[in-house]
Design a protein around this motif. Sequence first.
Motif, PDB file in Angstrom:
ATOM      1  N   VAL A  46      64.502  33.651  23.255  1.00  0.00           N
ATOM      2  CA  VAL A  46      65.194  34.508  22.290  1.00  0.00           C
ATOM      3  C   VAL A  46      64.461  34.499  20.931  1.00  0.00           C
ATOM      4  O   VAL A  46      63.970  33.455  20.500  1.00  0.00           O
ATOM      5  N   HIS A  48      61.535  35.530  20.081  1.00  0.00           N
ATOM      6  CA  HIS A  48      60.092  35.298  20.017  1.00  0.00           C
ATOM      7  C   HIS A  48      59.312  36.597  19.784  1.00  0.00           C
ATOM      8  O   HIS A  48      58.108  36.563  19.622  1.00  0.00           O
ATOM      9  N   SER A  51      61.135  42.631  21.418  1.00  0.00           N
ATOM     10  CA  SER A  51      61.442  44.019  21.034  1.00  0.00           C
ATOM     11  C   SER A  51      60.438  44.512  20.006  1.00  0.00           C
ATOM     12  O   SER A  51      60.070  45.691  20.005  1.00  0.00           O
ATOM     13  N   THR A  52      59.968  43.618  19.119  1.00  0.00           N
ATOM     14  CA  THR A  52      58.971  44.023  18.115  1.00  0.00           C
ATOM     15  C   THR A  52      57.667  44.382  18.818  1.00  0.00           C
ATOM     16  O   THR A  52      57.025  45.377  18.490  1.00  0.00           O
ATOM     17  N   GLY A  81      71.259  41.808  16.501  1.00  0.00           N
ATOM     18  CA  GLY A  81      69.815  41.549  16.450  1.00  0.00           C
ATOM     19  C   GLY A  81      69.303  40.883  17.714  1.00  0.00           C
ATOM     20  O   GLY A  81      68.318  40.147  17.688  1.00  0.00           O
ATOM     21  N   THR A  83      68.667  41.394  22.203  1.00  0.00           N
ATOM     22  CA  THR A  83      68.651  42.325  23.320  1.00  0.00           C
ATOM     23  C   THR A  83      69.636  41.799  24.353  1.00  0.00           C
ATOM     24  O   THR A  83      69.610  40.615  24.685  1.00  0.00           O
ATOM     25  N   THR A 107      63.093  42.825  27.892  1.00  0.00           N
ATOM     26  CA  THR A 107      64.193  42.055  28.507  1.00  0.00           C
ATOM     27  C   THR A 107      64.933  41.226  27.453  1.00  0.00           C
ATOM     28  O   THR A 107      64.386  40.953  26.389  1.00  0.00           O
ATOM     29  N   GLY A 109      66.528  37.713  25.768  1.00  0.00           N
ATOM     30  CA  GLY A 109      65.981  36.354  25.710  1.00  0.00           C
ATOM     31  C   GLY A 109      67.053  35.286  25.871  1.00  0.00           C
ATOM     32  O   GLY A 109      66.769  34.158  26.270  1.00  0.00           O
ATOM     33  N   ASN A 160      52.520  35.033  19.921  1.00  0.00           N
ATOM     34  CA  ASN A 160      52.950  35.970  18.874  1.00  0.00           C
ATOM     35  C   ASN A 160      53.114  35.279  17.517  1.00  0.00           C
ATOM     36  O   ASN A 160      53.115  34.059  17.436  1.00  0.00           O
ATOM     37  N   MET A 164      52.030  34.272  10.684  1.00  0.00           N
ATOM     38  CA  MET A 164      52.877  33.354   9.913  1.00  0.00           C
ATOM     39  C   MET A 164      52.036  32.160   9.465  1.00  0.00           C
ATOM     40  O   MET A 164      51.226  31.641  10.244  1.00  0.00           O
TER      41      MET A 164
HETATM   42  N1  LIG Z   1      56.103  37.308  11.019  1.00  0.00           N
HETATM   43  C1  LIG Z   1      56.324  37.854  12.208  1.00  0.00           C
HETATM   44  N2  LIG Z   1      57.599  38.103  12.594  1.00  0.00           N
HETATM   45  C2  LIG Z   1      57.800  38.648  13.806  1.00  0.00           C
HETATM   46  C3  LIG Z   1      56.735  38.957  14.686  1.00  0.00           C
HETATM   47  N3  LIG Z   1      57.285  39.443  15.832  1.00  0.00           N
HETATM   48  C4  LIG Z   1      58.605  39.469  15.658  1.00  0.00           C
HETATM   49  N4  LIG Z   1      58.928  38.996  14.454  1.00  0.00           N
HETATM   50  C5  LIG Z   1      60.273  38.841  13.878  1.00  0.00           C
HETATM   51  O1  LIG Z   1      61.008  37.954  14.717  1.00  0.00           O
HETATM   52  C6  LIG Z   1      62.383  38.337  14.760  1.00  0.00           C
HETATM   53  C7  LIG Z   1      62.821  38.480  16.213  1.00  0.00           C
HETATM   54  O2  LIG Z   1      62.086  39.552  16.777  1.00  0.00           O
HETATM   55  P1  LIG Z   1      62.650  40.394  18.013  1.00  0.00           P
HETATM   56  O3  LIG Z   1      61.580  41.371  18.358  1.00  0.00           O
HETATM   57  O4  LIG Z   1      64.017  40.883  17.748  1.00  0.00           O
HETATM   58  O5  LIG Z   1      62.743  39.237  19.088  1.00  0.00           O
HETATM   59  P2  LIG Z   1      63.279  39.344  20.589  1.00  0.00           P
HETATM   60  O6  LIG Z   1      62.492  38.381  21.359  1.00  0.00           O
HETATM   61  O7  LIG Z   1      63.250  40.759  21.039  1.00  0.00           O
HETATM   62  O8  LIG Z   1      64.766  38.851  20.422  1.00  0.00           O
HETATM   63  P3  LIG Z   1      65.909  38.832  21.587  1.00  0.00           P
HETATM   64  O9  LIG Z   1      65.889  40.173  22.220  1.00  0.00           O
HETATM   65  O10 LIG Z   1      67.168  38.568  20.865  1.00  0.00           O
HETATM   66  O11 LIG Z   1      65.543  37.761  22.517  1.00  0.00           O
HETATM   67  C8  LIG Z   1      62.500  39.637  13.973  1.00  0.00           C
HETATM   68  O12 LIG Z   1      62.942  39.310  12.669  1.00  0.00           O
HETATM   69  C9  LIG Z   1      61.064  40.150  13.914  1.00  0.00           C
HETATM   70  O13 LIG Z   1      60.794  40.908  12.746  1.00  0.00           O
HETATM   71  C10 LIG Z   1      55.392  38.668  14.245  1.00  0.00           C
HETATM   72  O14 LIG Z   1      54.401  38.880  14.920  1.00  0.00           O
HETATM   73  N5  LIG Z   1      55.271  38.113  13.003  1.00  0.00           N
END
Ligand SMILES: Nc1nc2c(ncn2[C@@H]2O[C@H](COP(=O)(O)OP(=O)(O)OP(=O)(O)O)[C@@H](O)[C@H]2O)c(=O)[nH]1
Length: 622
Positions: A46, A48, A51-52, A81, A83, A107, A109, A160, A164
């Motif tokens: 979750v 990680h 979705s981004t 926030g 998925t 998918t 998380g 990913n 940072m």
């Molecule tokens: N600095 C930085 N932040 C990132 C990056 N990728 C994602 N984020 C941040 O990480 C947070 C979670 O990103 P999501 O894409 O929602 O993560 P997810 O894995 O889809 O989350 P779930 O669907 O809830 O499991 C968000 O605030 C994004 O902006 C990255 O490469 N760098």
Amino acid sequence: MNIWQPSKRFITRLPNVLHRSLSDGVETFPRFNPEHIRNFSIIAHVDHGKSTLADRLIEIGGVKSSLPQQLDNLQVERERGITVKAQCASLRYTYMGQEYLLNLIDTPGHADFTHEVGRSLFLSDGAILLVDATQGVQAQTVSNFYTAFENDLFVLGALNKIDMPNAKVGSCKMEMSKMFDLFDSQITEISAKTGENVEKLLPQVIELVPPPRGNPSADLVAILHDCQYLSSSGNVLLTVLIKEGTLNSRDSVCLLSSGKTFPVREIGVFQPEPLPTSNLSAGQLGYLILKVKDVEDVIIGDTICMPGSIVEPLKTIPKPKPSIFSGVFPDENTDFRSMKESLEKLVRSDTSVSIEADSNQTLGQGWNLGFLGTLHREVFAQRLAQEFGTSIIMTKPSITYRAVLDNNNEIVEFNCAKNMPKCYHVMKWEEPVVETTIIVPGDHLASVISHCMSCRGVQKENSTLGEGRFLLKFNIPLIETVDDFYSTIKKLSSGFATCDFEEAGYWETDLTQVDVLVNGDRVDGLSMIVRSDEIREVSMKTVKNIAKLLPREQYKIIIQCVIGVKVQARAEVKPYRKDVTKDLYGGDKTRAMKLLARQREGKKKLRERATVKIPRAVFRTL
Ligand SMILES: Nc1nc2c(ncn2[C@@H]2O[C@H](COP(=O)(O)OP(=O)(O)OP(=O)(O)O)[C@@H](O)[C@H]2O)c(=O)[nH]1
């Protein structure tokens, strides 16, 4: 216990097919041979960045959107926030002069939605395993990797958040190759946020993920992966994977389980908005819209074919076993029939929810629903309110216990007190246990272990992962994890520990049924299954909570928790007091005494005759 109210403002903002009418025109979308199609999922722990990353890949595929997290299109996903439902998008990408169709599935998380991950991987031929470089491999990373591995999928690694400052690229990469047997070259260092190196992933997907098998000229065979009810038009949008053959926009299809035939109203692909096309052929992930009146006709996992053709039903993944249950009843303002319809539609699209009819003297007719966890339960209630405008009463979650009877060791399962077998037939009671995998930094190891122990956990494993992190495995009774186990672990580890749960059989325990009496009447629906060593504590808490929620009456209300006839705890709600002597001016004291005695008598009669109306809030809160 929650009642969710839909926010109209939010609904209209969503790029959601639920709010779109049937399109008039059909776009020109080229045909792709299966060897130029790749179906893959993005899997990760979750937050990680799945979705981004999906957003970046969709952009590379040429689709622009002003909204971030394009595939999280449910209101609940955007508000929380997270998925909760896997979503797909079809990208067109040219590699070495050849155009490919890449169908990606984003998918969830969270551990409560692992079934959704399994269903997505079932449609995929490969997966991108994403790991946050600031956190390293976490509990769900491991669990999702093994699901992909068991499905025989090709797994590509992606590290990913390398933008940072606290990203530990070297050590995380080592950890990934060690744990998942990946070569260094199979792990791409990316930043989904800035887009750095993301474009390197698609050529790898094309080169390493095998194309889907299937012959576009064969007879149509498709698998029904998902469904959404289009409230505006009364149609249903089915997400399908075409296994064999080609489906044209003017065809009719047969849903194999019901044997019924429906003319196709529209077919298309997700970009990620539905884009109508003139055909869908073998290997393609897309949608079709049908007018289906009976909700029962739509079965997730069903096989779709041409009317009259003889096909074998496709293999599907089994339904998961729910771990927690809640009674669901209409709210004061909800009509039973419309709730039934909404509930059936949502249960159809979320196959991991089990449903059974239930009833209760106070709340009336309702259902007993089974969920995969507490977050799943909350999200379901929220979706019911937001997508169908249905507000409900959900009772406290319970779990499935077992009783081994003296009759040939017969095992009876039950998840509510009213179905609990009578104790004189029971040789032993059993409660479900989960194997909990926790990954925690060394600084927080002691507090996390001690919390697991206090939850009656038995330690199974404690190993080092490198970078000062530990992998713990505990067997813990499921009931201990239902309420706030996960949030306490997060709090104790300053947010760094992560957990995953897996069924681990049953343990012997000692259970009793505790009933609630209000002025001597048993309240149906408030009886509880309680462990023998916590009867007193639970009973005290229950009577106090009910006393706080019952409105005062002219007479005293007595609340008791009882086992059989033996009272375990008692609380009172004081009556209103009217000063019946206030109009007396002096005179004989016996006149006042008489008035008070008459008042006492009247209240007693009232108490005997009146039935206390239990507010619905009591069922929500307990
Ligand atoms: N600095 C930085 N932040 C990132 C990056 N990728 C994602 N984020 C941040 O990480 C947070 C979670 O990103 P999501 O894409 O929602 O993560 P997810 O894995 O889809 O989350 P779930 O669907 O809830 O499991 C968000 O605030 C994004 O902006 C990255 O490469 N760098």
